[in-house]
Design a protein around this motif. Structure first.
Motif, mmCIF file in Angstrom:
data_model
loop_
_atom_site.group_PDB
_atom_site.id
_atom_site.type_symbol
_atom_site.label_atom_id
_atom_site.label_comp_id
_atom_site.label_asym_id
_atom_site.label_seq_id
_atom_site.Cartn_x
_atom_site.Cartn_y
_atom_site.Cartn_z
ATOM 1 N N ARG A 76 0.881 -1.083 -0.044
ATOM 2 C CA ARG A 76 0.023 0.010 0.036
ATOM 3 C C ARG A 76 1.015 1.276 -0.110
ATOM 4 N NH1 ARG A 76 -2.333 3.745 3.550
ATOM 5 N NH2 ARG A 76 -4.623 4.325 2.885
ATOM 6 N N HIS A 77 1.811 1.419 0.767
ATOM 7 C CA HIS A 77 2.968 2.363 0.845
ATOM 8 C C HIS A 77 3.418 2.682 -0.380
ATOM 9 C CE1 HIS A 77 2.361 3.745 4.904
ATOM 10 N NE2 HIS A 77 2.467 2.359 5.385
ATOM 11 N N ARG A 78 3.973 1.565 -0.908
ATOM 12 C CA ARG A 78 4.637 1.767 -2.186
ATOM 13 C C ARG A 78 3.602 2.184 -3.383
ATOM 14 N NH1 ARG A 78 6.992 -3.574 -0.866
ATOM 15 N NH2 ARG A 78 9.177 -3.185 -0.450
ATOM 16 N N ARG A 79 2.376 1.768 -3.532
ATOM 17 C CA ARG A 79 1.281 2.219 -4.507
ATOM 18 C C ARG A 79 1.293 3.672 -3.962
ATOM 19 N NH1 ARG A 79 -1.152 -2.343 -3.213
ATOM 20 N NH2 ARG A 79 -2.905 -1.327 -1.998
ATOM 21 N N SER A 80 1.115 4.194 -2.893
ATOM 22 C CA SER A 80 0.890 5.492 -2.631
ATOM 23 C C SER A 80 1.925 6.480 -2.787
ATOM 24 C CB SER A 80 0.490 5.614 -1.043
ATOM 25 O OG SER A 80 0.275 6.801 -0.750
ATOM 26 N N PHE A 81 3.209 5.756 -2.670
ATOM 27 C CA PHE A 81 4.461 6.686 -3.209
ATOM 28 C C PHE A 81 4.457 6.836 -4.404
ATOM 29 C CE2 PHE A 81 8.796 7.002 -4.029
ATOM 30 C CZ PHE A 81 9.303 8.314 -3.257
ATOM 31 N N ALA A 82 3.920 5.725 -5.416
ATOM 32 C CA ALA A 82 4.079 5.871 -6.929
ATOM 33 C C ALA A 82 3.051 6.885 -7.392
ATOM 34 C CB ALA A 82 3.874 4.477 -7.403
ATOM 35 N N GLU A 83 1.851 6.952 -6.787
ATOM 36 C CA GLU A 83 0.758 7.839 -7.171
ATOM 37 C C GLU A 83 1.496 9.148 -6.921
ATOM 38 O OE1 GLU A 83 -2.579 6.479 -5.071
ATOM 39 O OE2 GLU A 83 -2.757 4.733 -6.023
ATOM 40 N N LEU A 84 1.884 9.344 -5.745
ATOM 41 C CA LEU A 84 2.592 10.650 -5.300
ATOM 42 C C LEU A 84 3.702 11.120 -6.253
ATOM 43 C CD1 LEU A 84 2.569 13.003 -3.147
ATOM 44 C CD2 LEU A 84 4.343 11.969 -1.893
ATOM 45 N N GLN A 85 4.358 10.075 -6.832
ATOM 46 C CA GLN A 85 5.684 10.560 -7.537
ATOM 47 C C GLN A 85 5.107 10.965 -9.078
ATOM 48 O OE1 GLN A 85 8.182 11.055 -5.394
ATOM 49 N NE2 GLN A 85 9.409 10.441 -6.932
ATOM 50 N N LYS A 86 3.955 10.315 -9.378
ATOM 51 C CA LYS A 86 3.426 10.591 -10.956
ATOM 52 C C LYS A 86 2.662 11.891 -10.695
ATOM 53 C CE LYS A 86 -0.377 9.029 -13.706
ATOM 54 N NZ LYS A 86 -1.234 7.945 -14.098
ATOM 55 N N ARG A 87 1.742 12.241 -9.767
ATOM 56 C CA ARG A 87 1.349 13.570 -9.632
ATOM 57 C C ARG A 87 2.399 14.717 -9.253
ATOM 58 N NH1 ARG A 87 -2.276 16.979 -10.390
ATOM 59 N NH2 ARG A 87 -3.198 18.181 -8.785
ATOM 60 N N LYS A 88 3.496 14.396 -8.602
ATOM 61 C CA LYS A 88 4.680 15.574 -8.801
ATOM 62 C C LYS A 88 5.117 15.731 -10.092
ATOM 63 C CE LYS A 88 9.350 16.104 -7.148
ATOM 64 N NZ LYS A 88 10.408 15.402 -6.539
ATOM 65 N N GLU A 89 5.366 14.643 -10.922
ATOM 66 C CA GLU A 89 5.760 14.748 -12.156
ATOM 67 C C GLU A 89 4.985 15.595 -12.990
ATOM 68 O OE1 GLU A 89 6.780 10.863 -13.835
ATOM 69 O OE2 GLU A 89 8.408 10.647 -12.144
ATOM 70 N N GLU A 90 3.454 15.361 -12.784
ATOM 71 C CA GLU A 90 2.477 16.223 -13.683
ATOM 72 C C GLU A 90 2.602 17.640 -13.331
ATOM 73 O OE1 GLU A 90 -0.964 14.221 -12.548
ATOM 74 O OE2 GLU A 90 -0.752 12.308 -13.737
ATOM 75 N N LEU A 91 2.497 17.818 -11.970
ATOM 76 C CA LEU A 91 2.691 19.210 -11.557
ATOM 77 C C LEU A 91 3.941 19.799 -11.993
ATOM 78 C CD1 LEU A 91 1.410 18.999 -7.915
ATOM 79 C CD2 LEU A 91 0.140 19.840 -9.791
ATOM 80 N N VAL A 92 5.173 19.321 -11.701
ATOM 81 C CA VAL A 92 6.223 20.023 -12.390
ATOM 82 C C VAL A 92 6.205 20.166 -13.747
ATOM 83 C CG1 VAL A 92 8.784 19.687 -12.715
ATOM 84 C CG2 VAL A 92 7.733 19.217 -10.376
ATOM 85 N N GLY A 93 5.724 19.204 -14.406
ATOM 86 C CA GLY A 93 5.475 19.517 -16.103
ATOM 87 C C GLY A 93 4.709 20.732 -16.223
ATOM 88 N N ARG A 94 3.365 20.858 -15.565
ATOM 89 C CA ARG A 94 2.807 21.959 -15.921
ATOM 90 C C ARG A 94 3.469 23.336 -15.522
ATOM 91 N NH1 ARG A 94 -2.957 20.435 -12.707
ATOM 92 N NH2 ARG A 94 -3.392 18.384 -13.876
ATOM 93 N N VAL A 95 4.096 23.307 -14.541
ATOM 94 C CA VAL A 95 4.786 24.693 -14.048
ATOM 95 C C VAL A 95 6.015 24.790 -15.049
ATOM 96 C CG1 VAL A 95 6.458 25.586 -12.545
ATOM 97 C CG2 VAL A 95 4.510 24.393 -11.569
ATOM 98 N N ALA A 96 6.510 23.937 -15.623
ATOM 99 C CA ALA A 96 7.537 24.016 -16.698
ATOM 100 C C ALA A 96 7.056 24.747 -17.896
ATOM 101 C CB ALA A 96 8.352 22.905 -17.086
ATOM 102 N N SER A 97 5.762 23.991 -18.338
ATOM 103 C CA SER A 97 5.159 24.443 -19.666
ATOM 104 C C SER A 97 4.807 25.799 -19.425
ATOM 105 C CB SER A 97 4.064 23.425 -19.979
ATOM 106 O OG SER A 97 2.916 23.657 -19.073
ATOM 107 N N LYS A 98 4.283 26.239 -18.179
ATOM 108 C CA LYS A 98 3.648 27.674 -17.958
ATOM 109 C C LYS A 98 4.940 28.610 -17.981
ATOM 110 C CE LYS A 98 -0.496 26.834 -15.759
ATOM 111 N NZ LYS A 98 -1.538 26.979 -14.537
#
Length: 59
Positions: A34-56
């Motif tokens: 469960r912790h590994r899945r949660s961490f993977a989801e968090l990492q994916k969300r972080k990458e999405e947010l960083v991508g949005r900030v970079a594109s802006k």
């Protein structure tokens, strides 16, 4: 004002109770999964947010 009166405390305690209810009967292996899945989801969300900030920033 009591600490329990603050909305952020109420939200945090509610989340803690929900997580405890979901995990109290899990085996240690299931907890780790469960912790590994949660961490993977968090990492994916972080990458999405960083991508949005970079594109802006490139605009």
């Amino acid at each position: 004002m009591k600490i329990e009166d603050y909305p952020c405390v109420t939200v945090k305690r509610g989340a803690q109770e929900r997580i405890h209810a979901e995990t109290r009967n899990l085996t240690p292996e299931d907890q780790m999964a469960r912790h590994r899945r949660s961490f993977a989801e968090l990492q994916k969300r972080k990458e999405e947010l960083v991508g949005r900030v970079a594109s802006k920033a490139q605009r």
